[in-house]
Design a protein around this motif. Structure first.
Motif, PDB file in Angstrom:
ATOM      1  N   UNK A 216     -14.109 -18.556  24.281  1.00 30.14           N
ATOM      2  CA  UNK A 216     -13.480 -19.353  23.218  1.00 30.14           C
ATOM      3  C   UNK A 216     -12.407 -18.536  22.505  1.00 30.14           C
ATOM      4  N   UNK A 217     -12.701 -17.271  22.229  1.00 24.14           N
ATOM      5  CA  UNK A 217     -11.717 -16.406  21.575  1.00 24.14           C
ATOM      6  C   UNK A 217     -10.503 -16.205  22.476  1.00 24.14           C
ATOM      7  N   UNK A 218     -10.743 -15.973  23.754  1.00 28.84           N
ATOM      8  CA  UNK A 218      -9.651 -15.778  24.699  1.00 28.84           C
ATOM      9  C   UNK A 218      -8.774 -17.025  24.776  1.00 28.84           C
TER      10      UNK A 218
ATOM     11  N   UNK B 200      -4.809 -17.386  23.768  1.00 27.59           N
ATOM     12  CA  UNK B 200      -3.776 -17.915  24.675  1.00 27.59           C
ATOM     13  C   UNK B 200      -2.996 -19.033  23.981  1.00 27.59           C
ATOM     14  N   UNK B 201      -3.703 -19.937  23.313  1.00 31.06           N
ATOM     15  CA  UNK B 201      -3.030 -21.023  22.594  1.00 31.06           C
ATOM     16  C   UNK B 201      -2.113 -20.490  21.493  1.00 31.06           C
ATOM     17  N   UNK B 202      -2.574 -19.476  20.787  1.00 30.18           N
ATOM     18  CA  UNK B 202      -1.745 -18.896  19.723  1.00 30.18           C
ATOM     19  C   UNK B 202      -0.526 -18.181  20.296  1.00 30.18           C
TER      20      UNK B 202
ATOM     21  N   UNK C 178     -12.042 -14.851  13.287  1.00 33.64           N
ATOM     22  CA  UNK C 178     -11.211 -15.566  12.314  1.00 33.64           C
ATOM     23  C   UNK C 178     -10.267 -14.608  11.598  1.00 33.64           C
ATOM     24  N   UNK C 179     -10.780 -13.465  11.179  1.00 35.15           N
ATOM     25  CA  UNK C 179      -9.955 -12.483  10.475  1.00 35.15           C
ATOM     26  C   UNK C 179      -8.852 -11.968  11.394  1.00 35.15           C
ATOM     27  N   UNK C 180      -9.193 -11.675  12.641  1.00 35.40           N
ATOM     28  CA  UNK C 180      -8.210 -11.155  13.587  1.00 35.40           C
ATOM     29  C   UNK C 180      -7.110 -12.172  13.878  1.00 35.40           C
ATOM     30  N   UNK C 181      -7.472 -13.413  14.041  1.00 32.59           N
ATOM     31  CA  UNK C 181      -6.474 -14.454  14.310  1.00 32.59           C
ATOM     32  C   UNK C 181      -5.508 -14.563  13.137  1.00 32.59           C
TER      33      UNK C 181
END
Length: 147
Positions: free
Chosen positions: A22-24, A28-30, A128-131
């Motif tokens: 999910x994070x990956x 990719x979307x970001x 969340x913080x990293x994004x």
């Protein structure tokens, strides 16, 4: 006891794998949205990214709860799916009301579900913080580059 530990370990690894995927996927979307995210105005886009990330994390946690619930139901630990989901959610969030308990022969899974939930919450909070950090740093660097 060893069957519970093996099964609990498998379920933990599965939920962590799903969290990683999910994070990956979100990353990719970001990255595909990066040019749009770096253009002004920044604050509404940052709020949108935060909202999407929170929903993404909620979906990931929900997937983890359902994985545990389905496993408990397939094992015949609970008679209904509702009881399995309820127990999984309460254990996963480490809330532990205690109104529904696992049978004695399966009680180790309750602790493992709680440990899985605690680990998942920590990892997903970090996500969340990293994004948000990544997007905001890109926006700030983009502003500096235009000056």
């Amino acid at each position: 006891m060893f069957i519970q530990i093996a099964l609990g370990t498998f379920l933990i690894l599965l939920t962590i794998l799903i969290s990683g995927l999910a994070f990956w996927t979100l990353e990719v979307l970001l990255m595909r949205s990066r040019p749009w995210l770096l253009r002004e105005p920044h604050r509404p886009k940052l709020a949108l990214v935060m909202s999407v990330t929170v929903v993404w994390v909620l979906g990931t946690v929900t997937a983890g709860v359902w994985i545990w619930a389905v496993a408990l139901r397939l094992l015949g630990v609970f008679v209904t799916m509702e009881a399995s989901v309820y127990f999984s959610l309460v254990a996963f969030t480490t809330l532990g009301f205690g109104d529904i308990l696992l049978p004695h022969q399966w009680r180790l899974l309750g602790g493992m579900a709680a440990a899985n939930g605690l680990l998942s919450m920590g990892l997903l909070t970090a996500m969340m913080v990293e994004v948000l950090r990544h997007v905001r740093i890109g926006q700030i660097e983009g502003k500096k580059g235009r000056r």
